[in-house]
Design a protein around this motif. Structure first.
Motif, PDB file in Angstrom:
ATOM      1  N   LYS A 250       0.836  -1.211   0.000  1.00 20.57           N
ATOM      2  CA  LYS A 250       0.000   0.000   0.000  1.00 20.57           C
ATOM      3  C   LYS A 250       0.871   1.262   0.000  1.00 20.57           C
ATOM      4  O   LYS A 250       0.567   2.244  -0.684  1.00 20.57           O
ATOM      5  CB  LYS A 250      -0.921  -0.003   1.222  1.00 20.57           C
ATOM      6  N   LEU A 251       1.955   1.231   0.768  1.00 17.54           N
ATOM      7  CA  LEU A 251       2.842   2.391   0.854  1.00 17.54           C
ATOM      8  C   LEU A 251       3.462   2.726  -0.497  1.00 17.54           C
ATOM      9  O   LEU A 251       3.551   3.894  -0.888  1.00 17.54           O
ATOM     10  CB  LEU A 251       3.943   2.124   1.884  1.00 17.54           C
ATOM     11  N   ALA A 252       3.879   1.702  -1.226  1.00 18.20           N
ATOM     12  CA  ALA A 252       4.566   1.910  -2.508  1.00 18.20           C
ATOM     13  C   ALA A 252       3.669   2.618  -3.531  1.00 18.20           C
ATOM     14  O   ALA A 252       4.175   3.218  -4.480  1.00 18.20           O
ATOM     15  CB  ALA A 252       5.032   0.566  -3.062  1.00 18.20           C
ATOM     16  N   LYS A 253       2.364   2.567  -3.325  1.00 18.20           N
ATOM     17  CA  LYS A 253       1.426   3.213  -4.251  1.00 18.20           C
ATOM     18  C   LYS A 253       1.185   4.686  -3.901  1.00 18.20           C
ATOM     19  O   LYS A 253       0.431   5.367  -4.583  1.00 18.20           O
ATOM     20  CB  LYS A 253       0.095   2.448  -4.248  1.00 18.20           C
ATOM     21  N   ASN A 254       1.828   5.146  -2.837  1.00 14.23           N
ATOM     22  CA  ASN A 254       1.660   6.532  -2.380  1.00 14.23           C
ATOM     23  C   ASN A 254       2.999   7.257  -2.477  1.00 14.23           C
ATOM     24  O   ASN A 254       3.832   7.178  -1.572  1.00 14.23           O
ATOM     25  CB  ASN A 254       1.129   6.550  -0.948  1.00 14.23           C
ATOM     26  N   HIS A 255       3.216   7.929  -3.578  1.00 14.82           N
ATOM     27  CA  HIS A 255       4.509   8.543  -3.876  1.00 14.82           C
ATOM     28  C   HIS A 255       4.839   9.664  -2.887  1.00 14.82           C
ATOM     29  O   HIS A 255       3.999  10.516  -2.604  1.00 14.82           O
ATOM     30  CB  HIS A 255       4.511   9.064  -5.311  1.00 14.82           C
ATOM     31  N   GLY A 256       6.061   9.617  -2.372  1.00 15.45           N
ATOM     32  CA  GLY A 256       6.505  10.635  -1.430  1.00 15.45           C
ATOM     33  C   GLY A 256       6.207  10.303   0.018  1.00 15.45           C
ATOM     34  O   GLY A 256       6.757  10.922   0.931  1.00 15.45           O
ATOM     35  N   LEU A 257       5.318   9.340   0.255  1.00 17.36           N
ATOM     36  CA  LEU A 257       4.997   8.893   1.611  1.00 17.36           C
ATOM     37  C   LEU A 257       6.031   7.854   2.026  1.00 17.36           C
ATOM     38  O   LEU A 257       6.317   6.925   1.270  1.00 17.36           O
ATOM     39  CB  LEU A 257       3.592   8.286   1.619  1.00 17.36           C
ATOM     40  N   ILE A 258       6.619   8.035   3.210  1.00 15.29           N
ATOM     41  CA  ILE A 258       7.618   7.081   3.686  1.00 15.29           C
ATOM     42  C   ILE A 258       7.117   6.382   4.946  1.00 15.29           C
ATOM     43  O   ILE A 258       6.229   6.880   5.635  1.00 15.29           O
ATOM     44  CB  ILE A 258       8.987   7.745   3.934  1.00 15.29           C
ATOM     45  N   ALA A 259       7.704   5.251   5.241  1.00 14.50           N
ATOM     46  CA  ALA A 259       7.243   4.442   6.370  1.00 14.50           C
ATOM     47  C   ALA A 259       7.707   4.998   7.709  1.00 14.50           C
ATOM     48  O   ALA A 259       8.780   5.601   7.825  1.00 14.50           O
ATOM     49  CB  ALA A 259       7.738   3.007   6.214  1.00 14.50           C
TER      50      ALA A 259
END
Length: 295
Positions: A250-259
């Motif tokens: 899910k994270l990889a589909k949100n550009h610029g969002l980091i874990a």
């Protein structure tokens, strides 16, 4: 504020490790690590055991600035040492990882579809100690369970009010209004949450800096416009109960969002593992979370 650390958090490639389980969540974290509750007989012993776990993670070759930008600590961890150095100093001086501190005292009872933070009467004293311990920023968590406009407004107002108090002490607050991933109206909650965040950001003093820690949104790239706000240093995502694989996907589909993962980072680690096994497992997790964070 340490400008080198600020630039690293603002522009660096990587993610933030959440090592901040506190009193209520520590037994669960230790169980996941393979340590049973009968292995310790007091709260102090429990904190000693969890510090050993965190020390093992931090000292691992897999835990490095190549993939990890920062780490969030629990107060008890901040006050303990690793190889004779306070944890925050060890993180920055030995690992090049920026130290943060969890400052909230847990959640209040549910009301208006949300859980606000409990009062923090000793916050100023804690922030003074955080500065003495060379902490860069802080983190505090609320939870949104329903798309209730009244409750969500209260959550965001409380978060930003406390955030201003933290910023006044020279620290960068991570504002974390988590939306429960199991909420039946998660997407509607996220829309209301974003509206309230935008409203609060527009009222901030020009030089006040914050970070946001948010649940991975239902709609991909939903928070991309918030990333452009000059007050926002970085937006990080919590795993929220997703498995590591699901959170990464899910994270990889949100550009610029980091874990900024906790359970998803320590998934698969066990007290009984050899150092080789432990380091290999942690390395695999770090690499996967890193790759999802730089998509």
């Amino acid at each position: 504020m340490n400008t080198t650390q600020l630039n690293r958090i603002r522009t660096g490639k990587g993610f933030i490790a959440a090592l901040d389980q506190s009193g209520g969540s520590t037994p669960k974290a230790l169980l996941q690590y393979g340590v049973q509750e009968d292995s310790y007989s007091s709260e102090e012993e429990m904190y000693g055991v969890v510090h050993e776990m965190r020390t093992r993670i931090i000292k691992s070759p897999a835990f490095s600035s190549e993939h990890i930008l920062g780490a969030i600590l629990f107060e008890n961890t901040m006050d303990r040492t690793i190889d004779g150095e306070f944890t925050a100093d060890y993180l920055w001086e030995k690992k090049g990882v920026v130290p943060f501190l969890k400052v909230d005292k847990g959640l209040a009872e549910p009301e208006d579809g949300v859980q606000l933070m409990k009062p923090m009467p000793d916050l100023d004293d804690l922030l003074k100690r955080a500065n003495e311990r060379h902490i860069f920023g802080t983190k505090m968590r609320s939870v949104i369970k329903e798309a209730n406009p009244v409750g969500i407004k209260k959550v965001v107002e409380q978060q930003f009010a406390v955030g201003k108090q933290i910023a006044a002490m020279g620290l960068v607050p991570i504002i974390e209004p988590e939306v429960d991933i199991h909420s039946a109206d998660k997407e509607a909650s996220e829309k209301l949450l974003k509206e309230e965040i935008v409203s609060q950001l527009s009222a901030l003093a020009p030089d006040l800096l914050i970070m946001l820690k948010l649940s991975i949104p239902t709609v991909n790239d939903f928070y991309s416009d918030l990333m452009k706000d000059p007050h926002v240093v970085r937006i990080v995502a919590l795993s929220g109960g997703y498995s590591q694989a699901e959170a990464n996907d899910k994270l990889a589909k949100n550009h610029g969002l980091i874990a900024s993962f906790s359970r998803a980072l320590s998934q698969g680690l066990n007290a009984s593992q050899t150092e080789e096994e432990f380091n290999a497992m942690l390395s695999e997790s770090v690499q996967a979370i890193y790759e999802a964070s730089i998509e």
